[in-house]
Design a protein around this motif. Structure first.
Motif, PDB file in Angstrom:
ATOM      1  N   LEU B   3       1.176  -8.620   6.824  1.00 21.18           N
ATOM      2  CA  LEU B   3       0.197  -8.036   5.907  1.00 21.18           C
ATOM      3  C   LEU B   3      -0.059  -8.910   4.686  1.00 21.18           C
ATOM      4  O   LEU B   3      -0.648  -8.464   3.723  1.00 21.18           O
ATOM      5  CB  LEU B   3       0.675  -6.648   5.451  1.00 21.18           C
ATOM      6  N   ILE B   5      -1.469 -11.310   1.870  1.00 17.78           N
ATOM      7  CA  ILE B   5      -2.802 -11.647   1.378  1.00 17.78           C
ATOM      8  C   ILE B   5      -2.698 -13.089   0.912  1.00 17.78           C
ATOM      9  O   ILE B   5      -1.964 -13.390  -0.034  1.00 17.78           O
ATOM     10  CB  ILE B   5      -3.219 -10.715   0.217  1.00 17.78           C
ATOM     11  N   ASN B  23      -2.055  -2.339   8.314  1.00 18.90           N
ATOM     12  CA  ASN B  23      -2.766  -2.494   7.052  1.00 18.90           C
ATOM     13  C   ASN B  23      -1.823  -2.038   5.951  1.00 18.90           C
ATOM     14  O   ASN B  23      -1.033  -1.112   6.165  1.00 18.90           O
ATOM     15  CB  ASN B  23      -4.024  -1.609   7.078  1.00 18.90           C
ATOM     16  N   TRP B  24      -1.898  -2.643   4.762  1.00 17.52           N
ATOM     17  CA  TRP B  24      -0.942  -2.220   3.742  1.00 17.52           C
ATOM     18  C   TRP B  24      -1.193  -0.798   3.261  1.00 17.52           C
ATOM     19  O   TRP B  24      -0.309  -0.190   2.653  1.00 17.52           O
ATOM     20  CB  TRP B  24      -0.829  -3.219   2.593  1.00 17.52           C
ATOM     21  N   GLU B  49      -9.790   5.620  -1.090  1.00 20.61           N
ATOM     22  CA  GLU B  49     -10.369   4.453  -0.428  1.00 20.61           C
ATOM     23  C   GLU B  49     -10.807   3.419  -1.483  1.00 20.61           C
ATOM     24  O   GLU B  49     -10.592   2.219  -1.329  1.00 20.61           O
ATOM     25  CB  GLU B  49     -11.563   4.903   0.413  1.00 20.61           C
ATOM     26  N   LYS B  50     -11.386   3.933  -2.542  1.00 24.55           N
ATOM     27  CA  LYS B  50     -11.846   3.036  -3.609  1.00 24.55           C
ATOM     28  C   LYS B  50     -10.650   2.335  -4.278  1.00 24.55           C
ATOM     29  O   LYS B  50     -10.681   1.138  -4.534  1.00 24.55           O
ATOM     30  CB  LYS B  50     -12.637   3.837  -4.644  1.00 24.55           C
ATOM     31  N   TYR B  52      -7.815   1.694  -2.936  1.00 29.08           N
ATOM     32  CA  TYR B  52      -7.301   0.713  -1.968  1.00 29.08           C
ATOM     33  C   TYR B  52      -8.107  -0.593  -2.081  1.00 29.08           C
ATOM     34  O   TYR B  52      -7.533  -1.690  -2.171  1.00 29.08           O
ATOM     35  CB  TYR B  52      -7.389   1.293  -0.552  1.00 29.08           C
ATOM     36  N   VAL B  53      -9.421  -0.461  -2.100  1.00 32.56           N
ATOM     37  CA  VAL B  53     -10.278  -1.651  -2.199  1.00 32.56           C
ATOM     38  C   VAL B  53     -10.018  -2.370  -3.524  1.00 32.56           C
ATOM     39  O   VAL B  53      -9.846  -3.595  -3.563  1.00 32.56           O
ATOM     40  CB  VAL B  53     -11.773  -1.262  -2.090  1.00 32.56           C
ATOM     41  N   GLN B  54      -9.964  -1.592  -4.600  1.00 31.65           N
ATOM     42  CA  GLN B  54      -9.794  -2.221  -5.912  1.00 31.65           C
ATOM     43  C   GLN B  54      -8.467  -2.971  -6.010  1.00 31.65           C
ATOM     44  O   GLN B  54      -8.409  -4.079  -6.545  1.00 31.65           O
ATOM     45  CB  GLN B  54      -9.894  -1.145  -7.004  1.00 31.65           C
ATOM     46  N   HIS B  56      -6.742  -4.161  -3.475  1.00 33.68           N
ATOM     47  CA  HIS B  56      -6.769  -5.308  -2.546  1.00 33.68           C
ATOM     48  C   HIS B  56      -7.532  -6.499  -3.149  1.00 33.68           C
ATOM     49  O   HIS B  56      -7.068  -7.634  -3.082  1.00 33.68           O
ATOM     50  CB  HIS B  56      -7.394  -4.926  -1.203  1.00 33.68           C
ATOM     51  N   ILE B  57      -8.683  -6.228  -3.743  1.00 32.42           N
ATOM     52  CA  ILE B  57      -9.458  -7.362  -4.270  1.00 32.42           C
ATOM     53  C   ILE B  57      -8.775  -7.974  -5.497  1.00 32.42           C
ATOM     54  O   ILE B  57      -8.920  -9.161  -5.753  1.00 32.42           O
ATOM     55  CB  ILE B  57     -10.939  -6.997  -4.569  1.00 32.42           C
ATOM     56  N   LYS B  58      -7.993  -7.168  -6.206  1.00 32.98           N
ATOM     57  CA  LYS B  58      -7.215  -7.736  -7.319  1.00 32.98           C
ATOM     58  C   LYS B  58      -6.128  -8.661  -6.783  1.00 32.98           C
ATOM     59  O   LYS B  58      -5.896  -9.748  -7.318  1.00 32.98           O
ATOM     60  CB  LYS B  58      -6.616  -6.618  -8.175  1.00 32.98           C
ATOM     61  N   GLN B  60      -6.219 -10.181  -3.938  1.00 41.57           N
ATOM     62  CA  GLN B  60      -6.902 -11.346  -3.371  1.00 41.57           C
ATOM     63  C   GLN B  60      -7.303 -12.315  -4.479  1.00 41.57           C
ATOM     64  O   GLN B  60      -7.200 -13.536  -4.329  1.00 41.57           O
ATOM     65  CB  GLN B  60      -8.143 -10.902  -2.585  1.00 41.57           C
ATOM     66  N   HIS B  73      -5.931  -4.061 -15.474  1.00 41.39           N
ATOM     67  CA  HIS B  73      -5.807  -4.550 -14.097  1.00 41.39           C
ATOM     68  C   HIS B  73      -4.418  -5.110 -13.788  1.00 41.39           C
ATOM     69  O   HIS B  73      -3.979  -5.065 -12.645  1.00 41.39           O
ATOM     70  CB  HIS B  73      -6.834  -5.663 -13.828  1.00 41.39           C
TER      71      HIS B  73
END
Lengths: 135, 141
Positions: B3, B5, B23-24, B49-50, B52-54, B56-58, B60, B73
Motif C-alpha cells: 500500500l 505511496i 487499499n489503505w 470518502e472526501k 480519504y481523498v484529502q 491520500h493527496i496530502k 502523495q 494539513h
C-alpha cells in the motif's frame, strides 16, 4: 505495481471529480501558505489586513469554508500580491509541464483528462520563487 | 508493503499493512477512526470518502517532495524515544500519525489513523506511535 488509489478513483466519475476538486483546494491553500511564509505574514496578521476575523481566515485556509474567487483576490491583495491569473487550456492540448501550473501568479489548468486523469502532484521551487505544480 | 505511496522524494508506508489489504482505507485503524467519527458526528459516507481523498493527496504530495506548510494539513506532535518528532497529517478531526524513518531513509511511516476527540493529543495515540516506532526502528521493517 498496481495503483490502488487510481483504481479506486476510476470506479466513478464522481470520485474522479472529487480528486480534482480536493487536489486543487490543497494546491491553492498550500500555495497561500507558501506565500505567507515567504512574506512572514501569520494568520492573525492576514485576518487583520483583510478586515476579517482570524477564525474566518482559518476556515478559508483549512478548506472548511469554501474560498470564493473574491476571497482569493482579497487574500492576494492583503499579501500585496497580484491576484492569480487563470489560464484555461483545451482539455486535449499537450501539457508541457503538467496540468496545473503556477508561475509568476499564473494558474494554468489543462489536459487533466487527456492524461488519463492521473493525479500526481509535483511541485518544485526555484531561486526566484516560481513554482510549478502538476495534477 | 504494497500500500505504499511512492514519489520521487519519499515513500509513505503503513505499519498496519500486512499485504492483505487492497487499499489503505481498509486498514483497521482507519475503519475504527471512521466508525468513531460516524458515531460522534453522524458524518456521511461522502464525508469519509472526501477525508480519504484529502489524506491520500496530502501523503502523495509529501511523497513528491513538497512540504505541507499549512498547519491544518501537517503538524509536529510529540517526541519519539530518540528525541526526534512524530507528526500528524491532518484532515478535519482525522489524523494519520507517523514519523520519518531512520531505519530506511526516505520513508515516512504511518503508525495509525485516529479520530481526534479532544483538543490535545491523546496519550493513547502517543503510546501507539512510540510502540510502533520501537518495533519498526529497532526491529527493522
Amino acid at each position: 505495481m498496481r495503483n490502488y488509489f487510481e483504481d479506486w478513483k476510476n470506479e466513478s466519475v464522481d470520485r474522479q471529480r472529487l480528486v480534482v476538486e480536493e487536489s486543487f483546494i490543497l494546491d491553492v491553500t498550500e500555495e497561500i501558505h507558501a506565500q505567507m511564509e515567504q512574506l512572514g505574514v501569520g494568520r492573525a496578521q492576514l485576518a487583520e489586513r483583510m478586515g476579517k476575523s482570524k477564525a474566518y481566515v482559518s476556515q478559508l485556509l483549512s478548506g472548511s469554508r469554501n474560498m470564493t474567487l473574491r476571497s482569493l483576490a482579497d487574500i492576494s491583495f492583503a499579501l500585496e500580491l497580484d491576484a492569480p491569473k487563470v489560464v484555461f487550456e483545451r482539455a486535449d492540448a499537450p501539457a508541457s509541464n503538467g496540468d496545473w501550473q503556477h508561475s509568476d501568479n499564473v494558474v494554468r489548468m489543462s489536459n487533466y483528462h487527456a492524461r488519463g486523469g492521473s493525479i500526481e502532484v509535483i511541485e518544485s521551487s526555484n531561486d526566484d520563487g516560481c513554482w510549478r505544480a502538476a495534477l | 508493503m504494497k500500500l505504499s505511496i511512492k514519489g520521487p522524494r519519499l515513500t509513505v508506508r503503513f505499519v498496519e499493512d500486512d499485504d492483505s489489504m487492497e487499499n489503505w482505507n481498509k486498514l483497521p485503524s482507519w475503519k475504527e477512526a471512521t466508525a468513531i467519527w460516524q458515531e460522534k458526528d453522524r458524518c456521511k459516507d461522502t464525508q469519509i470518502e472526501k477525508a480519504y481523498v484529502q489524506l491520500h493527496i496530502k501523503m502523495q504530495r509529501m511523497a513528491n517532495g513538497a512540504r505541507l506548510r499549512n498547519p491544518d494539513h501537517f503538524n509536529t506532535e510529540a517526541d519519539l524515544p530518540d528525541k526526534k518528532k512524530f507528526y500528524a497529517i491532518k484532515q478535519g478531526k482525522m489524523r494519520a500519525y507517523g514519523w520519518f524513518s531512520n531505519a530506511e531513509k526516505g520513508v515516512f511511516i504511518v503508525s495509525h489513523f485516529a479520530y481526534k476527540k479532544g483538543r490535545k493529543l491523546d496519550p493513547e495515540d502517543t503510546k501507539r506511535v512510540v510502540d510502533n516506532w520501537k518495533v519498526i526502528e529497532r526491529g527493522g521493517l
